[in-house]
Design a protein around this motif. Sequence first.
Motif, mmCIF file in Angstrom:
data_model
loop_
_atom_site.group_PDB
_atom_site.id
_atom_site.type_symbol
_atom_site.label_atom_id
_atom_site.label_comp_id
_atom_site.label_asym_id
_atom_site.label_seq_id
_atom_site.Cartn_x
_atom_site.Cartn_y
_atom_site.Cartn_z
ATOM 1 N N HIS A 54 0.920 -0.949 0.001
ATOM 2 C CA HIS A 54 -0.203 0.136 -0.258
ATOM 3 C C HIS A 54 0.993 1.708 -0.029
ATOM 4 N N ASP B 294 -4.169 -8.207 2.085
ATOM 5 C CA ASP B 294 -4.477 -7.026 2.137
ATOM 6 C C ASP B 294 -5.527 -6.345 3.554
ATOM 7 N N THR C 4 -9.096 -5.890 3.872
ATOM 8 C CA THR C 4 -10.117 -6.613 4.520
ATOM 9 C C THR C 4 -10.120 -7.862 4.734
ATOM 10 N N ASP D 183 -12.131 1.865 4.578
ATOM 11 C CA ASP D 183 -12.184 2.177 3.493
ATOM 12 C C ASP D 183 -12.279 3.296 2.961
ATOM 13 N N HIS E 141 -9.088 5.399 1.653
ATOM 14 C CA HIS E 141 -8.519 4.597 0.800
ATOM 15 C C HIS E 141 -9.145 5.697 -0.050
ATOM 16 N N VAL F 215 -7.668 0.979 -9.510
ATOM 17 C CA VAL F 215 -7.598 0.968 -7.611
ATOM 18 C C VAL F 215 -8.610 1.210 -7.163
ATOM 19 N N MET G 244 -10.706 -2.580 -6.908
ATOM 20 C CA MET G 244 -9.643 -3.509 -6.486
ATOM 21 C C MET G 244 -10.556 -2.826 -5.102
ATOM 22 N N TYR G 245 -10.706 -1.355 -5.167
ATOM 23 C CA TYR G 245 -10.988 -0.431 -3.928
ATOM 24 C C TYR G 245 -12.157 0.473 -3.735
ATOM 25 N N ASP H 7 -12.249 -12.656 -6.121
ATOM 26 C CA ASP H 7 -11.650 -11.604 -5.616
ATOM 27 C C ASP H 7 -9.863 -11.966 -6.039
#
Length: 300
Positions: A90, A165, A167, A184, A187, A239, A242-243, A255
């Motif tokens: 990250h 990761d 989560t 979350d 991010h 990104v 993914m997030y 996933d």
Amino acid sequence: MFPRLHEGGIFFFIPLLLIYGFIITGNLIIFIVIQLDKALHMPMYFFISILSFLEIWYTTTTIPKMLSSLVSEQKTISLAGCLLQMYFFHSLGITEGCVLTAMAIDRYIAICSPLRYPTIMTLKLCIQLTAGSCLCGFLLVLPEIAWISTLPFCGSNQIQQIFCDFTPVLRLACTDTSLVVIVDAVHAVEILASFLVIALSYIRIIVVILGMPSAEGRHKAFSTCAAHLAVFLLFFGSVAVMYLRFSATYSVFWDTAIAVTFVILAPFLNPIIYSLRNKDMKDAIGRLFCAQKRAGRVGR
């Protein structure tokens, strides 16, 4: 422990190994060429070299462990190793986002204020922006990693992801992890802030380019920004997938597919974009290999 994939891990191992080899080789060539070729010693290429350097380490935090898990019976990672993987993955990702923001600012000044560009975008400022990007990336993640390291973990220790990761790891904690919503949100703010700065810069750049009287000038300006725009969309698009899905959940297969794509897509395509779409870079790579051939002949 990582999820066990179906039989045939070797069939995933070989393509992933080849892709990883290409990522390392391609980005390393770009980094070395920019460092050695004096014709590329300018702010735009300085940031490209930093981005390529970051891509090498960004993929190295996850892909070697993925490769090991695909062919090894022991698909495990220690808690300390997991925390370190999350931290560097990250941190390097956020640093890349900040460097892309610096690149957008560089292109904004070059096109919108060309006469002032040499006095504004000095080597000192480029180094300061890079140092600030690294500082931002490596400090922002520390509180989250420190918090996760204090959580108790019990019960199932299988991470529903191909690498560590936030989560998936937080799902294994045997305590209240409702703070994941805040994680979350943090991010999302990081991603959106960088996205807005870059998007607004490029909107302004496009407006200025469209107002140029010369067709040749417009074409040259567009071609200069096209590669940066492609990398920007590629990075923030992956990104977002993914997030920016918050609590949405998918099967382990999807996933894993999303995670692997996220890890390899941008680093894999960046060398192609910057070498094939950039005449100066292609010429510099050609000069480097020609020099190596001449050196080889002289040595004989």
